[in-house]
Design a protein around this motif. Sequence first.
Motif, mmCIF file in Angstrom:
data_model
loop_
_atom_site.group_PDB
_atom_site.id
_atom_site.type_symbol
_atom_site.label_atom_id
_atom_site.label_comp_id
_atom_site.label_asym_id
_atom_site.label_seq_id
_atom_site.Cartn_x
_atom_site.Cartn_y
_atom_site.Cartn_z
ATOM 1 N N PHE A 9 61.840 9.816 -36.678
ATOM 2 C CA PHE A 9 61.599 10.851 -35.679
ATOM 3 C C PHE A 9 60.116 10.882 -35.333
ATOM 4 C CE2 PHE A 9 60.454 15.291 -34.715
ATOM 5 C CZ PHE A 9 61.168 15.430 -33.549
ATOM 6 N N VAL A 10 59.805 10.737 -34.060
ATOM 7 C CA VAL A 10 58.433 10.840 -33.596
ATOM 8 C C VAL A 10 58.292 12.179 -32.898
ATOM 9 C CG1 VAL A 10 56.678 9.836 -32.112
ATOM 10 C CG2 VAL A 10 58.239 8.354 -33.337
ATOM 11 N N ARG A 11 57.337 12.972 -33.351
ATOM 12 C CA ARG A 11 57.156 14.316 -32.816
ATOM 13 C C ARG A 11 56.685 14.262 -31.371
ATOM 14 N NH1 ARG A 11 52.948 17.943 -32.647
ATOM 15 N NH2 ARG A 11 51.583 16.442 -33.647
ATOM 16 N N ASN A 12 57.285 15.067 -30.521
ATOM 17 C CA ASN A 12 56.914 15.137 -29.114
ATOM 18 C C ASN A 12 55.685 16.025 -28.971
ATOM 19 O OD1 ASN A 12 56.856 15.092 -26.365
ATOM 20 N ND2 ASN A 12 58.627 16.428 -26.090
ATOM 21 N N ILE A 13 54.613 15.492 -28.378
ATOM 22 C CA ILE A 13 53.388 16.281 -28.242
ATOM 23 C C ILE A 13 53.325 17.023 -26.911
ATOM 24 C CG2 ILE A 13 52.068 14.823 -29.785
ATOM 25 C CD1 ILE A 13 50.724 13.669 -27.227
ATOM 26 N N GLY A 14 54.244 16.745 -26.015
ATOM 27 C CA GLY A 14 54.274 17.435 -24.731
ATOM 28 C C GLY A 14 53.306 16.815 -23.731
ATOM 29 N N GLU A 22 51.268 12.817 -20.522
ATOM 30 C CA GLU A 22 51.368 12.758 -21.974
ATOM 31 C C GLU A 22 50.153 12.060 -22.589
ATOM 32 O OE1 GLU A 22 54.332 10.917 -25.352
ATOM 33 O OE2 GLU A 22 55.160 11.359 -23.372
ATOM 34 N N ILE A 23 49.608 11.051 -21.895
ATOM 35 C CA ILE A 23 48.453 10.323 -22.436
ATOM 36 C C ILE A 23 47.207 11.215 -22.424
ATOM 37 C CG2 ILE A 23 46.943 8.343 -22.089
ATOM 38 C CD1 ILE A 23 49.334 6.785 -21.147
ATOM 39 N N LEU A 24 47.058 12.040 -21.386
ATOM 40 C CA LEU A 24 45.935 12.989 -21.373
ATOM 41 C C LEU A 24 46.067 13.993 -22.515
ATOM 42 C CD1 LEU A 24 45.013 14.001 -17.729
ATOM 43 C CD2 LEU A 24 43.564 12.989 -19.445
ATOM 44 N N GLN A 25 47.293 14.434 -22.800
ATOM 45 C CA GLN A 25 47.502 15.357 -23.916
ATOM 46 C C GLN A 25 47.139 14.679 -25.232
ATOM 47 O OE1 GLN A 25 48.285 18.567 -23.786
ATOM 48 N NE2 GLN A 25 48.288 18.764 -25.998
ATOM 49 N N LYS A 26 47.489 13.414 -25.364
ATOM 50 C CA LYS A 26 47.142 12.667 -26.575
ATOM 51 C C LYS A 26 45.626 12.511 -26.689
ATOM 52 C CE LYS A 26 48.311 10.290 -30.197
ATOM 53 N NZ LYS A 26 48.790 10.994 -31.377
ATOM 54 N N LYS A 61 45.083 10.413 -7.285
ATOM 55 C CA LYS A 61 44.147 9.284 -7.356
ATOM 56 C C LYS A 61 43.296 9.361 -8.623
ATOM 57 C CE LYS A 61 43.630 8.109 -2.490
ATOM 58 N NZ LYS A 61 42.711 8.051 -1.351
ATOM 59 N N ALA A 62 42.901 10.574 -9.006
ATOM 60 C CA ALA A 62 42.113 10.739 -10.224
ATOM 61 C C ALA A 62 42.924 10.324 -11.447
ATOM 62 C CB ALA A 62 41.648 12.181 -10.364
ATOM 63 N N LEU A 63 44.204 10.709 -11.464
ATOM 64 C CA LEU A 63 45.071 10.341 -12.580
ATOM 65 C C LEU A 63 45.320 8.832 -12.601
ATOM 66 C CD1 LEU A 63 46.380 11.868 -14.857
ATOM 67 C CD2 LEU A 63 48.460 12.015 -13.520
ATOM 68 N N LYS A 64 45.460 8.229 -11.414
ATOM 69 C CA LYS A 64 45.634 6.774 -11.344
ATOM 70 C C LYS A 64 44.378 6.053 -11.828
ATOM 71 C CE LYS A 64 49.103 6.518 -7.742
ATOM 72 N NZ LYS A 64 49.405 6.204 -6.351
ATOM 73 N N LEU A 65 43.208 6.621 -11.513
ATOM 74 C CA LEU A 65 41.953 6.044 -11.993
ATOM 75 C C LEU A 65 41.893 6.102 -13.522
ATOM 76 C CD1 LEU A 65 39.412 4.848 -10.643
ATOM 77 C CD2 LEU A 65 38.377 7.096 -10.801
#
Length: 160
Positions: A9-14, A22-26, A61-65
């Motif tokens: 089980f891998v915990r969901n970090i949201g 999700e990557i920004l949250q990580k 665009k910022a998120l794509k960057l």
Amino acid sequence: MPRHKKIEFVRNIGVDPRYNSEILQKLINVIMERGKKNIARSIVYDAMDVLLKKSNGDKDKALKLFYKAFDQVVPAIEVRPRRVGGSVYQIPMEVRPNRSRALALRWIINSAADRNDKTMGKRLAHELLDASEGRGNAVKKKLDVHKAAESNRAFSHYAW
């Protein structure tokens, strides 16, 4: 007999509240020290604000960057030490997706911390901008890892 259990089980970090990523949250969780999540959020969002200005105020665009910078840093292979006989060989191995993501985030944060800008948010923003263009210390670290794996390709038959 394996030394480690399989992770079932891998915990969901949201996802982060502003960009739903999700990557920004990580990234926020990795930057966080001593449970100070609001400080970590302000650092990441300051960096994203700089990327937002660079992309003329367009959130997508910022998120794509950011994703482009992140993809430039994610390693595909790495070298792992393995003892064969009496000597230790550096064996090139493929990196699992979770580890490659963790390595990329760690390299981005460490190379941003080594920069000379005023705040950590600006350091992170400039490192992300450099990484999106294929330069910067985080991308250099990835290239060094790939170069080490390429130079030790002769020992790849020890990976079993």
